[in-house]
Design a protein around this motif. Structure first.
Motif, PDB file in Angstrom:
ATOM      1  N   GLY A 158      -7.294   1.588 -16.346  1.00  0.00           N
ATOM      2  CA  GLY A 158      -8.110   1.330 -18.006  1.00  0.00           C
ATOM      3  C   GLY A 158      -7.616  -0.040 -17.990  1.00  0.00           C
ATOM      4  N   ASN A 159      -6.666  -0.780 -18.046  1.00  0.00           N
ATOM      5  CA  ASN A 159      -6.281  -2.174 -18.447  1.00  0.00           C
ATOM      6  C   ASN A 159      -6.376  -3.047 -17.247  1.00  0.00           C
ATOM      7  OD1 ASN A 159      -5.412  -1.839 -21.087  1.00  0.00           O
ATOM      8  ND2 ASN A 159      -3.907  -0.497 -20.452  1.00  0.00           N
ATOM      9  N   GLU A 160      -7.188  -2.798 -16.216  1.00  0.00           N
ATOM     10  CA  GLU A 160      -7.381  -3.556 -15.145  1.00  0.00           C
ATOM     11  C   GLU A 160      -6.439  -4.188 -14.430  1.00  0.00           C
ATOM     12  OE1 GLU A 160      -9.802  -6.715 -16.463  1.00  0.00           O
ATOM     13  OE2 GLU A 160     -11.477  -5.497 -17.482  1.00  0.00           O
ATOM     14  N   ARG A 161      -5.270  -3.094 -14.057  1.00  0.00           N
ATOM     15  CA  ARG A 161      -4.071  -3.663 -13.327  1.00  0.00           C
ATOM     16  C   ARG A 161      -4.005  -2.092 -12.182  1.00  0.00           C
ATOM     17  NH1 ARG A 161       0.579  -3.728 -17.951  1.00  0.00           N
ATOM     18  NH2 ARG A 161       1.798  -4.169 -15.928  1.00  0.00           N
ATOM     19  N   ALA A 162      -4.953  -2.457 -11.456  1.00  0.00           N
ATOM     20  CA  ALA A 162      -5.394  -1.405 -10.249  1.00  0.00           C
ATOM     21  C   ALA A 162      -4.296  -1.396  -9.449  1.00  0.00           C
ATOM     22  CB  ALA A 162      -6.802  -1.586  -9.592  1.00  0.00           C
ATOM     23  N   GLY A 163      -3.613  -2.431  -8.994  1.00  0.00           N
ATOM     24  CA  GLY A 163      -2.660  -2.773  -7.896  1.00  0.00           C
ATOM     25  C   GLY A 163      -1.499  -1.663  -8.386  1.00  0.00           C
ATOM     26  N   GLU A 164      -0.956  -1.710  -9.482  1.00  0.00           N
ATOM     27  CA  GLU A 164       0.221  -1.190 -10.247  1.00  0.00           C
ATOM     28  C   GLU A 164      -0.408   0.208 -10.394  1.00  0.00           C
ATOM     29  OE1 GLU A 164       2.270  -4.175 -13.417  1.00  0.00           O
ATOM     30  OE2 GLU A 164       0.161  -4.130 -13.217  1.00  0.00           O
ATOM     31  N   ALA A 165      -1.479   0.456 -10.561  1.00  0.00           N
ATOM     32  CA  ALA A 165      -1.857   2.087 -10.625  1.00  0.00           C
ATOM     33  C   ALA A 165      -1.807   2.598  -9.427  1.00  0.00           C
ATOM     34  CB  ALA A 165      -3.280   1.960 -11.314  1.00  0.00           C
ATOM     35  N   ILE A 166      -2.313   1.975  -8.094  1.00  0.00           N
ATOM     36  CA  ILE A 166      -2.013   2.699  -6.914  1.00  0.00           C
ATOM     37  C   ILE A 166      -0.713   3.318  -6.658  1.00  0.00           C
ATOM     38  CG2 ILE A 166      -2.053   2.088  -4.480  1.00  0.00           C
ATOM     39  CD1 ILE A 166      -4.553   0.208  -5.205  1.00  0.00           C
ATOM     40  N   ALA A 197      -8.727   6.599  -5.595  1.00  0.00           N
ATOM     41  CA  ALA A 197     -10.040   6.206  -5.014  1.00  0.00           C
ATOM     42  C   ALA A 197     -10.592   5.129  -5.749  1.00  0.00           C
ATOM     43  CB  ALA A 197     -10.876   7.190  -4.263  1.00  0.00           C
ATOM     44  N   ARG A 198     -10.546   5.392  -7.089  1.00  0.00           N
ATOM     45  CA  ARG A 198     -11.159   4.349  -8.122  1.00  0.00           C
ATOM     46  C   ARG A 198     -10.400   2.971  -7.967  1.00  0.00           C
ATOM     47  NH1 ARG A 198     -12.488   9.185 -10.483  1.00  0.00           N
ATOM     48  NH2 ARG A 198     -10.558   8.993 -12.184  1.00  0.00           N
ATOM     49  N   ALA A 199      -8.890   3.212  -7.979  1.00  0.00           N
ATOM     50  CA  ALA A 199      -8.238   1.921  -7.906  1.00  0.00           C
ATOM     51  C   ALA A 199      -8.228   1.316  -6.565  1.00  0.00           C
ATOM     52  CB  ALA A 199      -6.607   2.609  -7.892  1.00  0.00           C
ATOM     53  N   PHE A 200      -8.310   1.774  -5.677  1.00  0.00           N
ATOM     54  CA  PHE A 200      -8.621   1.196  -4.237  1.00  0.00           C
ATOM     55  C   PHE A 200     -10.002   0.402  -4.470  1.00  0.00           C
ATOM     56  CE2 PHE A 200      -5.665   4.302  -2.042  1.00  0.00           C
ATOM     57  CZ  PHE A 200      -4.821   3.222  -1.570  1.00  0.00           C
ATOM     58  N   ALA A 201     -10.814   1.209  -5.012  1.00  0.00           N
ATOM     59  CA  ALA A 201     -12.380   0.488  -5.137  1.00  0.00           C
ATOM     60  C   ALA A 201     -12.287  -0.644  -5.970  1.00  0.00           C
ATOM     61  CB  ALA A 201     -13.397   1.568  -5.575  1.00  0.00           C
ATOM     62  N   ALA A 202     -11.442  -0.660  -7.087  1.00  0.00           N
ATOM     63  CA  ALA A 202     -11.245  -1.779  -8.051  1.00  0.00           C
ATOM     64  C   ALA A 202     -10.641  -3.017  -7.169  1.00  0.00           C
ATOM     65  CB  ALA A 202     -10.321  -1.544  -9.312  1.00  0.00           C
ATOM     66  N   ARG A 203      -9.951  -2.713  -6.225  1.00  0.00           N
ATOM     67  CA  ARG A 203      -9.128  -3.858  -5.709  1.00  0.00           C
ATOM     68  C   ARG A 203      -9.917  -4.373  -4.350  1.00  0.00           C
ATOM     69  NH1 ARG A 203      -4.479  -6.489  -7.346  1.00  0.00           N
ATOM     70  NH2 ARG A 203      -3.575  -6.158  -5.016  1.00  0.00           N
ATOM     71  N   GLN A 204     -11.074  -3.703  -4.023  1.00  0.00           N
ATOM     72  CA  GLN A 204     -12.166  -3.646  -3.091  1.00  0.00           C
ATOM     73  C   GLN A 204     -11.301  -3.580  -1.588  1.00  0.00           C
ATOM     74  OE1 GLN A 204     -13.780  -7.783  -3.357  1.00  0.00           O
ATOM     75  NE2 GLN A 204     -14.841  -7.401  -5.073  1.00  0.00           N
ATOM     76  N   ARG A 205     -10.618  -2.359  -1.779  1.00  0.00           N
ATOM     77  CA  ARG A 205      -9.983  -1.803  -0.498  1.00  0.00           C
ATOM     78  C   ARG A 205     -10.737  -0.508  -0.136  1.00  0.00           C
ATOM     79  NH1 ARG A 205      -4.150  -1.390  -1.350  1.00  0.00           N
ATOM     80  NH2 ARG A 205      -3.977  -0.496   0.739  1.00  0.00           N
ATOM     81  N   HIS A 206     -12.230  -0.944   0.456  1.00  0.00           N
ATOM     82  CA  HIS A 206     -13.232   0.204   0.786  1.00  0.00           C
ATOM     83  C   HIS A 206     -12.829   1.155   1.563  1.00  0.00           C
ATOM     84  CE1 HIS A 206     -15.506  -2.336  -2.061  1.00  0.00           C
ATOM     85  NE2 HIS A 206     -15.383  -3.224  -1.137  1.00  0.00           N
ATOM     86  N   LEU A 207     -12.147   0.929   2.683  1.00  0.00           N
ATOM     87  CA  LEU A 207     -11.744   2.067   3.500  1.00  0.00           C
ATOM     88  C   LEU A 207     -10.758   2.902   3.002  1.00  0.00           C
ATOM     89  CD1 LEU A 207     -11.960   3.241   6.358  1.00  0.00           C
ATOM     90  CD2 LEU A 207     -10.198   1.524   7.128  1.00  0.00           C
ATOM     91  N   ALA A 208      -9.697   2.395   2.344  1.00  0.00           N
ATOM     92  CA  ALA A 208      -8.753   3.162   1.552  1.00  0.00           C
ATOM     93  C   ALA A 208      -9.390   4.009   0.588  1.00  0.00           C
ATOM     94  CB  ALA A 208      -7.783   2.359   1.051  1.00  0.00           C
ATOM     95  N   ALA A 209     -10.343   3.373  -0.057  1.00  0.00           N
ATOM     96  CA  ALA A 209     -11.176   4.295  -1.175  1.00  0.00           C
ATOM     97  C   ALA A 209     -12.008   5.351  -0.546  1.00  0.00           C
ATOM     98  CB  ALA A 209     -12.248   3.315  -1.849  1.00  0.00           C
ATOM     99  N   LEU A 210     -12.699   5.060   0.528  1.00  0.00           N
ATOM    100  CA  LEU A 210     -13.437   6.384   1.100  1.00  0.00           C
ATOM    101  C   LEU A 210     -12.458   7.220   1.759  1.00  0.00           C
ATOM    102  CD1 LEU A 210     -16.325   4.451   2.953  1.00  0.00           C
ATOM    103  CD2 LEU A 210     -16.425   6.231   1.253  1.00  0.00           C
ATOM    104  N   ARG A 250       0.407  10.226 -13.048  1.00  0.00           N
ATOM    105  CA  ARG A 250      -1.085  10.207 -12.782  1.00  0.00           C
ATOM    106  C   ARG A 250      -1.459   9.733 -14.085  1.00  0.00           C
ATOM    107  NH1 ARG A 250      -5.396  12.009 -14.828  1.00  0.00           N
ATOM    108  NH2 ARG A 250      -4.532  13.646 -16.015  1.00  0.00           N
ATOM    109  N   ARG A 251      -1.106  10.097 -15.329  1.00  0.00           N
ATOM    110  CA  ARG A 251      -1.599   9.637 -16.708  1.00  0.00           C
ATOM    111  C   ARG A 251      -1.268   8.038 -16.895  1.00  0.00           C
ATOM    112  NH1 ARG A 251      -0.976  14.044 -21.193  1.00  0.00           N
ATOM    113  NH2 ARG A 251      -2.153  15.909 -19.885  1.00  0.00           N
ATOM    114  N   LEU A 252       0.069   7.629 -16.531  1.00  0.00           N
ATOM    115  CA  LEU A 252       0.130   6.545 -16.311  1.00  0.00           C
ATOM    116  C   LEU A 252      -0.478   5.418 -15.651  1.00  0.00           C
ATOM    117  CD1 LEU A 252       2.341   4.394 -17.834  1.00  0.00           C
ATOM    118  CD2 LEU A 252       3.862   4.881 -16.003  1.00  0.00           C
ATOM    119  N   GLY A 253      -0.848   6.083 -14.368  1.00  0.00           N
ATOM    120  CA  GLY A 253      -1.528   5.308 -13.567  1.00  0.00           C
ATOM    121  C   GLY A 253      -3.123   5.097 -14.050  1.00  0.00           C
ATOM    122  N   ASP A 254      -3.707   6.029 -14.868  1.00  0.00           N
ATOM    123  CA  ASP A 254      -4.967   5.895 -15.503  1.00  0.00           C
ATOM    124  C   ASP A 254      -4.887   4.804 -16.455  1.00  0.00           C
ATOM    125  OD1 ASP A 254      -6.160   8.013 -14.062  1.00  0.00           O
ATOM    126  OD2 ASP A 254      -5.737   9.526 -15.669  1.00  0.00           O
TER     127      ASP A 254
END
Length: 111
Positions: free
Chosen positions: A16-24, A58-71, A8-12
């Motif tokens: 934080g470094n704008e690598r949302a796809g890898e964070a997911i 949810a924040r990572a999905f939102a950053a990737r504009q995957r809104h349904l997955a985020a919700l 989880r911390r590595l994902g954060d």
């Protein structure tokens, strides 16, 4: 649980470094390693690690504009005990993007 917290911390850090796809992927690994909701689990009630991980997912999905997955992640995070404040921004952004389509998904899931 320690490995789950590390993922989880590595994902954060990745988020934080704008690598949302890898964070997911890292958040999903954290959820898979967290044995609090699997067979034989002795934990009861909301799990802080799980709720924080789902809110971050949810924040990572939102950053990737995957809104349904985020919700859907927001709903899971709230069910796991996350605070409304922790997911409010993601929820508002995703609801704004999906509009009426979200209500259709909800009615479909309720069936």
């Amino acid at each position: 649980p320690t490995a789950a917290e590390l993922f989880r911390r590595l994902g954060d850090a990745y988020l934080g470094n704008e690598r949302a796809g890898e964070a997911i992927g890292l958040y999903r690994r954290a959820l898979a390693l967290d044995g609090s909701h699997g067979p034989g689990s002795s934990r009861v009630g909301p799990d802080e690690l799980r709720s924080r991980t789902l809110a971050s997912l949810a924040r990572a999905f939102a950053a990737r504009q995957r809104h349904l997955a985020a919700l859907l992640s927001v709903e899971d995070a709230l069910a796991a005990g996350a605070s409304e404040d922790a997911v409010r921004a993601v929820r508002e952004e995703a609801l704004g993007a999906l509009g009426e389509h979200w209500h259709r998904v909800q009615s479909y899931l309720a069936e």
